[in-house]
Enzyme design. Sequence first.
Site, PDB file in Angstrom:
ATOM      1  N   GLY A 143      36.862  40.586  22.507  1.00 13.63           N
ATOM      2  CA  GLY A 143      37.466  41.106  21.289  1.00 13.63           C
ATOM      3  C   GLY A 143      36.538  40.948  20.094  1.00 13.63           C
ATOM      4  O   GLY A 143      35.313  41.029  20.202  1.00 13.63           O
ATOM      5  N   SER A 144      37.129  40.646  18.941  1.00 14.16           N
ATOM      6  CA  SER A 144      36.369  40.688  17.681  1.00 14.16           C
ATOM      7  C   SER A 144      35.334  39.593  17.524  1.00 14.16           C
ATOM      8  O   SER A 144      34.481  39.676  16.632  1.00 14.16           O
ATOM      9  CB  SER A 144      37.342  40.644  16.500  1.00 14.16           C
ATOM     10  OG  SER A 144      38.152  41.802  16.471  1.00 14.16           O
ATOM     11  N   THR A 145      35.363  38.521  18.354  1.00 13.42           N
ATOM     12  CA  THR A 145      34.298  37.527  18.262  1.00 13.42           C
ATOM     13  C   THR A 145      32.958  38.098  18.698  1.00 13.42           C
ATOM     14  O   THR A 145      31.914  37.489  18.451  1.00 13.42           O
ATOM     15  CB  THR A 145      34.625  36.288  19.114  1.00 13.42           C
ATOM     16  OG1 THR A 145      34.932  36.690  20.446  1.00 13.42           O
ATOM     17  CG2 THR A 145      35.801  35.517  18.525  1.00 13.42           C
ATOM     18  N   SER A 168      38.048  42.467   9.986  1.00 13.78           N
ATOM     19  CA  SER A 168      37.939  42.717  11.423  1.00 13.78           C
ATOM     20  C   SER A 168      38.233  44.175  11.744  1.00 13.78           C
ATOM     21  O   SER A 168      39.078  44.499  12.593  1.00 13.78           O
ATOM     22  CB  SER A 168      38.889  41.794  12.208  1.00 13.78           C
ATOM     23  OG  SER A 168      38.480  41.706  13.550  1.00 13.78           O
TER      24      SER A 168
END
Length: 605
Positions: free
Chosen positions: A321-323, A380
């Site tokens: 995901g966004s990491t 994000s």
Amino acid sequence: MIFSVTARRRSRRRVRPSSVAPALRSGTKRRDRTAKQISPRRRVLWVWLLLMLAILGLLGRLAHLQLIQGPALLAQARQQHEFRSFNPPPQRYPIVDRSGNVLAIDQARFTLYAHPILFKQNRSAIAAELSPLLAQSPETLTEVFNQRETGIAVAKDLSEEVSRDIQGLQHDGLELVPHLRRFYPQQDLFAGTVGYVDLEGKAQAGLEFSTEDHLLTLAGRQTQENSSNTAPLPPLEQALLSEDLKLQLTLDSRLQRVAQLSLRQQIQNYGAERGAVMVMDATDGALLALVTDPSFDPNAYFEADLDWLKNWAVSDLYEPGSTFKPINIAIALESGVASPDTTVYDSGQITIGKWPIKNADYAQAGGRGMLTLSEMLQHSSNVGMVNLMDKLPAQDYFDWLGKLGLGQATGIDLPAEAIAQLKERSQFVRSRIEPATTSFGQGFALTPIQMMQLHGSLANGGKLITPHVIAGLVNGQNKTVWQPERPDAATIFSPQTTQAVLKTMEDVVQLGTGDAAQIPGYRIAGKTGTAQKALNGYYTQSRITSFVGILPVEQPRYVVLAIVDDPKGDDAYGGTVTAPIVKTVMESLIRLEGIPPSPTAETSP
């Protein structure tokens, strides 16, 4: 007359000896003849016959024991030695953390055998005395004693304390047989990393399994020398193997405990399936904490759920995901398609082919228009990331993923490491949706430890270091006598690129979704992640949340990653579930490592 009588008497006296002599001579002659008849050859023959009769008698007895009584005797021998027939567990060096706290060690245990035929007291009385020591009822023990007359295995895996108490009873017919068993004093704290050795002395998981070549003592190697599973000797001298060594890890028990408690609390609060927390020194890849939960007690591994016996931070894949967005920004900066001043347009939602893509907060915030790189990370923005990475040709983008090491193992010194899953190059290049979903961290999968490695490259100036938990073998004087060989770190980003990315990540903590990780007085970079979980090729309502933090920004060194799988609730996001875990762990890290406050950081929240 007198004369004649006298003469007659004298005559009779003379006749007696003359009449006896022939008889004596006759007896002597008969004995001489008998002696002559038993010749030396006959004597040898008689002796030989007697010996043959004795040998035949012995052979008959042996035949009787072997053929007639053999099966019964064999069964009795097996009963007497049913627990002694196994090879003794091989001796292993202790495993300790970086401060010398024992994580695994060989411990003497005992098996109690009973030989009722030797009892001086009745069996019920002895059973009554043993009952409280063995936690078995006297009736049960009496039934055990009545099974047979000798060689009864009454109890296994008895401690030294219990064995001393049994010896103190001083009963004939009770036998304590010692053996070694691996003991884990920290119980479930390091189970996923250290692994365990089963009751038969075989390593089954973790470092016990992957480093068995170096954990076995010289005596342990001799125990296993006839085993087909014995690995070749490591490059150590035989004399070195006989020293008092221990395997020292880079992990810290204090930090590990803090991470475990914080993670466990959030899993409970959000009804999550599982979680992981890792702390790494990005200068060399040394892991200071590696926690997965649920965990298990390696002293009682047989009671654990099978899924708990693995270290899923190394062996399982997930969509980050966004990491992964900071890594993509670094790719864009390093490849020249973006600069720190680049802006991208965020419409809130777009459609790629037949696939709609929108921001997680589109329903509340809608489109945000032009965004800087920092603003894009703060909010994000999925759409902003799609537009940014669209500037990079798909084939170059795919090459960059390979350069990052996706599709290869990190080389961590733990077993069963999984390899990241990417689409085929041809599919990635031809399809617009694959680069688009990869830009915000979905559509591919990697391990948590590889995600940690990638963020380590942002913290150390662009080097892809090898994460590890082994410091080496140390002797009684704490001198290192062996260290694993690790490859040289490959440079994937320039220091200028990583500094620019860290600045955008610092804004995420100060102004964006990572504000729950703020620590007064310290500059922290971070990124939240909330990814949908896929099942059979389709995304579900389940999610996996994560947060990665880097400390301190002015001299980045430590990376902390927390992941919680399938938290429940409308407020279950990376910023609410995992960012607080990272904050708690970082606060402990600051105390343990003595990290001073950042010179330019605010001293109040």
